[in-house]
Every structure is written in C-alpha cells, then in structure tokens.
Scaffold this active site. Structure first.
Site, PDB file in Angstrom:
ATOM      1  N   GLN A 112      -4.726  -1.447   9.593  1.00  0.00           N
ATOM      2  CA  GLN A 112      -4.702  -2.762   8.968  1.00  0.00           C
ATOM      3  C   GLN A 112      -5.364  -3.798   9.880  1.00  0.00           C
ATOM      4  OE1 GLN A 112      -3.781  -3.308   5.849  1.00  0.00           O
ATOM      5  NE2 GLN A 112      -4.065  -5.523   5.926  1.00  0.00           N
TER       6      GLN A 112
ATOM      7  N   ASP B  86     -11.185   3.124   4.132  1.00  0.00           N
ATOM      8  CA  ASP B  86     -11.611   1.721   4.000  1.00  0.00           C
ATOM      9  C   ASP B  86     -13.137   1.601   3.940  1.00  0.00           C
ATOM     10  OD1 ASP B  86      -9.494  -0.213   3.973  1.00  0.00           O
ATOM     11  OD2 ASP B  86      -9.014   0.301   6.048  1.00  0.00           O
TER      12      ASP B  86
ATOM     13  N   LYS C 255       0.845  -1.207   0.000  1.00  0.00           N
ATOM     14  CA  LYS C 255       0.000   0.000   0.000  1.00  0.00           C
ATOM     15  C   LYS C 255       0.876   1.251   0.000  1.00  0.00           C
ATOM     16  CE  LYS C 255      -3.858  -2.371   2.205  1.00  0.00           C
ATOM     17  NZ  LYS C 255      -4.641  -2.669   3.400  1.00  0.00           N
TER      18      LYS C 255
HETATM   19  N1  GUN Z   1      -7.235  -6.524   6.017  1.00  0.00           N
HETATM   20  C1  GUN Z   1      -7.609  -7.236   4.929  1.00  0.00           C
HETATM   21  N2  GUN Z   1      -8.151  -6.427   3.996  1.00  0.00           N
HETATM   22  C2  GUN Z   1      -8.136  -5.183   4.508  1.00  0.00           C
HETATM   23  C3  GUN Z   1      -8.558  -3.921   4.020  1.00  0.00           C
HETATM   24  O1  GUN Z   1      -9.091  -3.785   2.911  1.00  0.00           O
HETATM   25  N3  GUN Z   1      -8.341  -2.862   4.847  1.00  0.00           N
HETATM   26  C4  GUN Z   1      -7.790  -2.995   6.089  1.00  0.00           C
HETATM   27  N4  GUN Z   1      -7.649  -1.892   6.832  1.00  0.00           N
HETATM   28  N5  GUN Z   1      -7.384  -4.156   6.567  1.00  0.00           N
HETATM   29  C5  GUN Z   1      -7.560  -5.244   5.792  1.00  0.00           C
END
Ligand code: GUN
Length: 278
Positions: A94, A117, A50
């Site tokens: 995350q 998100d 990311k």
């Molecule tokens: N863990 C797995 N997928 C995601 C996501 O799209 N965002 C976040 N913050 N954590 C995750």
C-alpha cells in the site's frame, strides 16, 4: 437534463460475483498478500476494504503490517519471502510509504508476475506498449465503467487532468489503446478550462475539491472523478463540483461509489489473472 450517475458500487458487485464463480469453477485458491507500513489511517481503511473484497471473491488474503520504523531492509526481505511463496499469487504494497523508504526500490523488489498493481517498471512498460497481463487498477476500473455504460473512447477527445504514475499517465495510455485522442493536463497547464471544455471524456485525478466546475465541462461530456478528498467537514469529495456538473454532463461518477469500488474490483481481477485464470 441531469446526467446518468455511473454506479461503481453496483458494477463492482457484479464483477466480484463473476470472479467468485470463476474461482469456484477453476477450483483454485488465489492468494493476495497485502503489505502496509505505518499507521496512516486512510491507508488502513483502504487495505481493510481490499481484504473484505478478497473474502467476498474467495481469494485468500494475508495482511502484513509493519511499523513505520521497521526499515527498508525488513520490508525488502518480506517482499522477497512473498515472491517465493507458491500460495501467494499477488503482492500489493500500500502506497504511500512512510518517510525513509524508497517507493521505487520497494516496487522494483516485487516479482513482476505478482505485481497486481502494475507498478513495476516492467509492467509500466508493458502497459505503454499495450501488451500486458495487469493493467493499473484505477485506470483499468475506469475503462470497465466506461465499457459497461456503452461509452467507446474511439475517436473521442479524452482529457486527463493529473499526471501521476498511478492514475494520470496509465489512464492516458489505456485511453490511447482504445483509440481516443488524449490530452494530459496538470498543475502547470495555464489554460485548463480551454482544454477541459474540449473533452468528450474528462478524467479528473488531481486531489483538489471543486477543481472541475460546471463552466469547465462541455455539454454532454462524460465526467470521471477519480479523486478521493476528505473535507474538513469529515465527508469525502472528488475533484468535481458534482451537483453543478451533473446538470451539464451526460454521465458522471459519484464520490464515493464511482471509481473507488471499481479500482478494488479490478484488483481482484488482476489477482485472479496472477493465479493463471482470466
Ligand atoms: N495507494 C493509493 N492507491 C493505491 C493503489 O492502487 N495501490 C497501492 N498499492 N497503493 C495505493
């Protein structure tokens, strides 16, 4: 005839290029805070990706790595600080969090206008009614991929296998907003094959290697594999038996290189939106 392989890597590159251009044209510096708690290796890899995407797009990213035992109070205090920073437009925590943290409490601490998100209750509700700034990244990435390949969900039967808050449920909503007829299946669905065989668009988001076999897919269906499972052989697999299903489907996403890069590309798009540019 073998299915068209939907290339998420190529499309995500194109999207990131467009985002970079928009940022340059707007003369802004969007900022994304990436918060990670604990030492889960896969989560650290995802976060690395990311941040690399941010760098490619010209988005300023800052990583906040907390020890697993830092505690919820410290995490909430950090989120509060980030909520108040003018140079941070998006906040991503995350998931999953280590034991001892309430994920819902942590998510709710994020200011909805920085919740790239779309996990907060306010943003979930907005997705539900179809009036939203941020769509949840994985389902939104799937919609972008379908659009790119000229697949209109309107009037189609979309079967989503999996009912998670991150993927299954919001995927169903986004499909519904595009006028698909939607069925959600899950671990307690007894007649799974009977239902998946009705799908014009089949989205697999469970986390079980080879859950979707060729006999479960209608000829000519579009098959989207959201899962990322690490096999004991060390390789990544989705939920779909790719080699067999690609001989039945019209379109199929590979794992890796399908939905995964699209999820990250639309995270960049959400961050741009959070900074006030569309
Ligand atoms: N863990 C797995 N997928 C995601 C996501 O799209 N965002 C976040 N913050 N954590 C995750």
């Amino acid at each position: 005839m073998s299915a068209i392989i939907m290339d998420g890597n190529a499309l995500s590159k194109q999207i990131k290029k467009e985002i970079k251009l928009k940022i340059e044209q707007a003369g802004i510096r969007p900022g994304l805070a990436v918060v990670i708690v604990g030492e889960d290796a896969a989560s650290h890899v995802y976060v690395n990706h990311k941040q690399k995407d941010c760098a490619e797009c010209g988005i300023h990213s800052e990583r906040f790595a907390l020890a697993a035992d830092a505690g919820e109070e410290k995490l909430l205090a950090l989120i509060d600080e980030l909520n108040n920073r003018k140079d941070i437009h998006g906040i991503l925590v995350q998931m999953p969090l280590p034991k001892g943290y309430s994920e819902q409490k942590v998510i709710e601490a994020i200011a909805p206008e920085k919740d790239v998100d779309a996990f907060t209750l306010q943003n979930v509700g907005r997705v539900m009614v179809g009036d939203y700034t941020f769509a949840p990244c994985t389902p939104y990435g799937v919609m972008k991929l379908l659009e790119h390949y000229g697949i209109d969900p309107a009037g189609k039967h979309c079967v989503v296998v999996g009912r998670s808050n991150i993927v299954g449920k919001p995927q169903a909503m986004l499909m519904l907003h595009k006028h698909a007829t939607v069925t959600i299946c899950h671990s307690r669905t007894p007649n799974l094959t009977e239902i998946t065989r009705q799908a014009d668009i089949l989205v697999a988001a469970v986390g079980k290697i080879n859950l979707i076999t060729a006999d479960m897919v209608k000829a000519g269906a579009v098959v989207i594999d959201v899962a990322i499972n690490r096999h004991t052989d060390g390789k990544l697999y989705g939920d779909v038996d790719f080699d067999a299903v690609k001989e039945v489907a019209s379109h199929i996403t590979p794992v890796p290189g399908g939905v995964g890069p699209m999820t990250r590309a639309v995270l960049m798009q959400n961050t741009l939106n959070a900074a006030g540019v569309n």
